[in-house]
Design an enzyme around this catalytic site. Sequence first.
Site, PDB file in Angstrom:
ATOM      1  N   LYS A   1       0.821  -1.214   0.000  1.00 22.12           N
ATOM      2  CA  LYS A   1       0.000   0.000   0.000  1.00 22.12           C
ATOM      3  C   LYS A   1       0.853   1.261   0.000  1.00 22.12           C
ATOM      4  O   LYS A   1       0.478   2.262  -0.615  1.00 22.12           O
ATOM      5  CB  LYS A   1      -0.960   0.008   1.183  1.00 22.12           C
ATOM      6  CG  LYS A   1      -0.311   0.187   2.534  1.00 22.12           C
ATOM      7  CD  LYS A   1      -1.337   0.278   3.635  1.00 22.12           C
ATOM      8  CE  LYS A   1      -0.691   0.409   4.997  1.00 22.12           C
ATOM      9  NZ  LYS A   1       0.152   1.583   5.150  1.00 22.12           N
ATOM     10  N   THR A   2       2.006   1.243   0.695  1.00 28.45           N
ATOM     11  CA  THR A   2       2.867   2.430   0.732  1.00 28.45           C
ATOM     12  C   THR A   2       3.377   2.747  -0.668  1.00 28.45           C
ATOM     13  O   THR A   2       3.431   3.908  -1.072  1.00 28.45           O
ATOM     14  CB  THR A   2       4.057   2.211   1.695  1.00 28.45           C
ATOM     15  OG1 THR A   2       3.546   1.850   2.978  1.00 28.45           O
ATOM     16  CG2 THR A   2       4.892   3.470   1.829  1.00 28.45           C
TER      17      THR A   2
ATOM     18  N   ASP B   1      -3.317   7.782   4.574  1.00 30.37           N
ATOM     19  CA  ASP B   1      -2.842   6.422   4.861  1.00 30.37           C
ATOM     20  C   ASP B   1      -3.507   5.926   6.146  1.00 30.37           C
ATOM     21  O   ASP B   1      -3.884   6.718   7.002  1.00 30.37           O
ATOM     22  CB  ASP B   1      -1.317   6.466   5.024  1.00 30.37           C
ATOM     23  CG  ASP B   1      -0.690   5.082   5.015  1.00 30.37           C
ATOM     24  OD1 ASP B   1      -1.387   4.112   4.681  1.00 30.37           O
ATOM     25  OD2 ASP B   1       0.508   4.974   5.338  1.00 30.37           O
ATOM     26  N   GLU B   2      -3.640   4.604   6.297  1.00 33.66           N
ATOM     27  CA  GLU B   2      -4.188   3.993   7.518  1.00 33.66           C
ATOM     28  C   GLU B   2      -5.518   4.638   7.921  1.00 33.66           C
ATOM     29  O   GLU B   2      -5.737   4.993   9.079  1.00 33.66           O
ATOM     30  CB  GLU B   2      -3.176   4.115   8.686  1.00 33.66           C
ATOM     31  CG  GLU B   2      -1.792   3.587   8.387  1.00 33.66           C
ATOM     32  CD  GLU B   2      -1.692   2.064   8.392  1.00 33.66           C
ATOM     33  OE1 GLU B   2      -2.760   1.415   8.389  1.00 33.66           O
ATOM     34  OE2 GLU B   2      -0.575   1.539   8.373  1.00 33.66           O
TER      35      GLU B   2
ATOM     36  N   GLN C   1      -6.991  -4.390  10.181  1.00 36.46           N
ATOM     37  CA  GLN C   1      -5.902  -3.893  11.021  1.00 36.46           C
ATOM     38  C   GLN C   1      -6.330  -2.667  11.824  1.00 36.46           C
ATOM     39  O   GLN C   1      -5.498  -1.859  12.235  1.00 36.46           O
ATOM     40  CB  GLN C   1      -4.677  -3.570  10.170  1.00 36.46           C
ATOM     41  CG  GLN C   1      -4.095  -4.802   9.479  1.00 36.46           C
ATOM     42  CD  GLN C   1      -2.807  -4.509   8.740  1.00 36.46           C
ATOM     43  OE1 GLN C   1      -1.800  -4.164   9.343  1.00 36.46           O
ATOM     44  NE2 GLN C   1      -2.836  -4.653   7.431  1.00 36.46           N
TER      45      GLN C   1
ATOM     46  N   ARG D   1       2.918  -9.754  10.921  1.00 32.39           N
ATOM     47  CA  ARG D   1       4.232  -9.080  10.966  1.00 32.39           C
ATOM     48  C   ARG D   1       5.326 -10.034  10.523  1.00 32.39           C
ATOM     49  O   ARG D   1       6.419  -9.620  10.172  1.00 32.39           O
ATOM     50  CB  ARG D   1       4.579  -8.605  12.395  1.00 32.39           C
ATOM     51  CG  ARG D   1       3.671  -7.561  13.042  1.00 32.39           C
ATOM     52  CD  ARG D   1       3.370  -6.396  12.161  1.00 32.39           C
ATOM     53  NE  ARG D   1       2.130  -6.624  11.435  1.00 32.39           N
ATOM     54  CZ  ARG D   1       1.774  -5.973  10.333  1.00 32.39           C
ATOM     55  NH1 ARG D   1       2.564  -5.055   9.809  1.00 32.39           N
ATOM     56  NH2 ARG D   1       0.625  -6.218   9.727  1.00 32.39           N
TER      57      ARG D   1
END
Length: 776
Positions: free
Chosen positions: A33-34, A225-226, A256, A614
């Site tokens: 996504k980044t 973002d997020e 998340q 993670r």
Amino acid sequence: MEKYLQELNDAQRAPVLHVEGPLMVIAGAGSGKTRVLTYRIAYLMSKGVDAFNILSLTFTNKAAREMKKRIADIVGNSEAKNLWMGTFHSIFAKILRFEADKLGYPSNFTIYDTQDSQRLINAIIKEMGLDKDVYKYKQVQSRISSYKNSLITVKAYFNNPDLVEADAMAKRPRMGDIYAAYVERCFKAGAMDFDDLLLKTNELLTRFPEVLAKYQERFRYILVDEYQDTNHSQYLIVRALSDKFQNICVVGDDAQSIYAFRGANINNIMNFQRDYDDVKVYRLEQNYRSTKNIVEAANSVIEKNKTRLDKVVWTSNEEGGKIKVNRSITDAEEGRFVAGSIFEIKMQQQLANNQFAVLYRTNSQSRSIEDALRKRDIPYRIYGGLSFYQRKEIKDVLSYLRLVINPKDEEALNRVINFPARGIGQTTLEKLTVAANHYKRSVFEVMEHLDKIDLKINAGTKRKLEDFVTMIKSFQVTAQSADAFVLAEHVAKKTGILLEFKKDGTPEGIARMENVEGLLNGIRDFVEGQQEIDGATGSLAEFLEDVALATDLDNDTSDDDRVALMTIHLAKGLEFPYVYIVGMEEDLFPSAMSMNTRSELEEERRLFYVALTRAEKQAYLTYTQSRYRWGKLIDAEPSRFIEEIDEKFLEYLTPPLDSSYRYKPMIDADIFGDVDKSKLRQNKPVSGTPPDKKGPSENQLRKLRKVKPDLGSPVGNGDAVSSDLEVGSRVSHSRFGNGQVIKLEGVGNDRKAEIKFDNGELKKLLLRFAKLDIIA
């Protein structure tokens, strides 16, 4: 097609090429996504969108820096500098500095961190003569924070009888008065806390339509973002700024969303399509981070949640090892398992320490892990502990620097007015505070005009106060021509702080002096870094803002070769080849505090999903049979989240607990009536044990039988081990690890063994009590 676009898969490229109108990118864990956000900004700029018209909001400064660097590589450093890119708090602080006068604040307002806020609230509670056990300052600060993030101002609070009544029922009827006093004192000190950076931005955009119009025109393209982590206050700001052009792109993952405890609202992402017309939805479902086993195991857990957006995360990575599940008897043994496993993998595969992370639900769990890692000489770093900038000596120096920029800052003044000691006592400070409140001025302003105020202080004290004012004003003169480093070094010397620590001479004093030196080095690095940024000056004001808005994970420690220890909340956005998730027990994870409603339990499940995803290569889940909590040893039960993983993805390193292993009836069931003995469980493997897994070995059974020894029996293997033991025997001890017997002496109950353990320790153990197993 531009070269950078060829690096994207089809699903990633689609939102990058989407220029006009609202879009939502639902991005699974590890799906890139980044990269999508970064390349979308670069693509907008390549299509003629001015960098000044793009606003990109992130949740950490580190993420913003990495994105800006990637964009600079594509479009050039000069243009990338013009982007408004950063955290919500840093971007809104920047806007507020430009527009501060409209709200009655100085443009150089101080930003209070949580510790500053708590100190001020504690002082207000004391001044009001309230019971500090009822009005606990940390709880009061947390409640005020939640008010602000819910846009409940002091006025709104007193206009809401339900809130007032709720606080009265909680035996805190003065909560509103504390809130009002806190807001007034912050305003008088020219200070905003973190929550004000959002609240005041909302006030600015609501009360001043011309300011809203100005920033709507400026930020024609907005990227967030997020988005699942935004709270109500952030949501309203983004909604207001994007309202005119509606070119808004939000990226997030409902799976998340783990910050409800600090106000994050999952409905912001769930309802995005209702907020804007003709929203285009894109899904990033390919995971590039983790193995198939990890991705599919995480999917099998998160699908138990009812509140979720439709997506299926998949990967073309290798299958990878199964998720390993380990049971320990105590948390100390759990720590030793983790440390031993890391040590073994490191040695076998020649890996660095920073390839490993240990994640836990609560900070208190780190102790047993730390103990075990230290004994193995494995270096580690705890994230989220006491930040460098929260250490007393650092706060002292920063308080002096804050006073140079904003002399009205009462928290900074209270901290350093008598440090190093200059004979200005608490009584004098209280008189100054009373006078300041009476005249509705800051304490520093009162100190500037002592001749006009009757404070009833002696001439000596008055002279000391005047000297302090003169010193701060001299620093302000220096600040006009000096950069942040030159000024900070000057302040550290002239105030006597460095001399104070030097005189101390103790190891603590030397450590404090080294920390101050570290701060000065950090300021020098900051000043040099600012030289690369267009319009930046490296001034003290720029440095203080950077520090105030920094988070623990913003420090780039990628070259720091240590095992990472952190809570799962802090791990979000990070990745490690090997991840150990410890404390997988009911009432710990999921937390006993978060199982009252389905939404709370679903957030805990999302937290576990974040923890599991993670891991890149291998994940370990560990739990204990008993654990010390609140000073008591309690029996523990494996977490439901282990059961929720499809068992084909699990490998049990120790057999799961089962009553047929732990307890053998001491009376015959026949005495209670006829029994069909064919139906009795005869040491059958429990559900969840892989079919190819053998039952427990004799050694394991012996350990399990030791869990609850008969009353009066010595804890240990007793004569059974003692009689078989010889010099040269290889043995295993639950605390000290493996070792070799080098000497035996004594007889009967007094028999002892001297053992050289593999970790280098030499121990003499009384065999009737020693928890030993013979391994060779």
